[in-house]
Enzyme design. Structure first.
Site, PDB file in Angstrom:
ATOM      1  N   ASP A 134       0.848  -1.180   0.000  1.00 20.30           N
ATOM      2  CA  ASP A 134       0.000   0.000   0.000  1.00 20.30           C
ATOM      3  C   ASP A 134       0.889   1.238   0.000  1.00 20.30           C
ATOM      4  O   ASP A 134       1.813   1.342   0.804  1.00 20.30           O
ATOM      5  CB  ASP A 134      -0.930   0.036   1.217  1.00 20.30           C
ATOM      6  CG  ASP A 134      -1.968   1.126   1.073  1.00 20.30           C
ATOM      7  OD1 ASP A 134      -2.921   0.916   0.299  1.00 20.30           O
ATOM      8  OD2 ASP A 134      -1.811   2.190   1.687  1.00 20.30           O
ATOM      9  N   THR A 135       0.609   2.146  -0.915  1.00 19.69           N
ATOM     10  CA  THR A 135       1.404   3.365  -1.055  1.00 19.69           C
ATOM     11  C   THR A 135       0.572   4.585  -0.689  1.00 19.69           C
ATOM     12  O   THR A 135      -0.567   4.714  -1.139  1.00 19.69           O
ATOM     13  CB  THR A 135       1.921   3.510  -2.504  1.00 19.69           C
ATOM     14  OG1 THR A 135       2.705   2.359  -2.836  1.00 19.69           O
ATOM     15  CG2 THR A 135       2.759   4.766  -2.670  1.00 19.69           C
TER      16      THR A 135
END
Length: 193
Positions: A71-72
């Site tokens: 997840d960014t």
């Protein structure tokens, strides 16, 4: 070391391309989870938790396989920026980033679930990105391209927005969406039996 085939718990074409470029074989099984931040959750905690939850959801469907969740998020002034909800939201994010530096944090989690056991490794990578000032016309033109719409922080460093990135400190691949060197390091702890 024989490169193990992993399962990527993401529909991101950028993550898939980074894995392909690094010669890491994978299949895709998308995790659909809520991505809202918990009250009081710090950015690194948020990115790592979501990466872990994505990996665990997919690992339950793929027992014995190595699952990669990621997840960014983009962080500016302690505000977490995910993907924009609409064009107005994308423009708001770009105004926040204009002429400033911000951090891109990607949480990465590898999980293997087997009967009676779980192997888990969750880490994160942080890169600082420096943006040139954007004019209102720059922002309007860029949002009209639709490129910002499915990107954390409303920009793609590898796309049109590259014209405004004046400097980065850290891992470029992390800003694209997956810190491949970190993933490779973590995979060393997950031998393919």
């Amino acid at each position: 070391m024989k490169v193990p085939t992993i399962i990527l718990a993401s529909a991101s074409p950028r993550r898939a391309e980074l894995l392909r470029s690094a010669g890491i074989p994978f299949t895709v099984d998308v995790a659909n989870i809520a991505e809202d931040a918990h009250p009081g959750e710090r950015p690194v905690e948020h990115a790592e938790r979501l990466a872990r939850e994505k990996a665990e959801v997919v690992a339950k469907r793929n027992r014995g396989k190595i699952v990669l969740g990621a997840d960014t998020i983009v962080v500016v002034d302690d505000h977490m920026l995910g993907k924009p909800g609409d064009r107005a939201d994308a423009a708001r994010m770009l105004r926040l980033l204009s002429g400033r530096s911000h951090q891109v944090i990607t949480g990465v989690s590898l999980v293997v679930l087997e009967t009676g056991s779980r192997k888990l490794d969750t880490r994160s990578e942080k890169t600082t990105v420096h943006f040139a000032p954007l004019t209102p016309t720059d922002i309007e033109m860029y949002v009209a391209t639709e490129e910002p719409m499915d990107k954390a922080g409303a920009y793609a460093i590898q796309g049109i927005a590259s014209r405004w990135i004046i400097k980065i400190e850290g891992d470029y691949a992390n800003v694209v969406g997956l810190p491949v060197a970190l993933v490779w390091k973590m995979l060393q702890r997950f031998p393919n039996d």
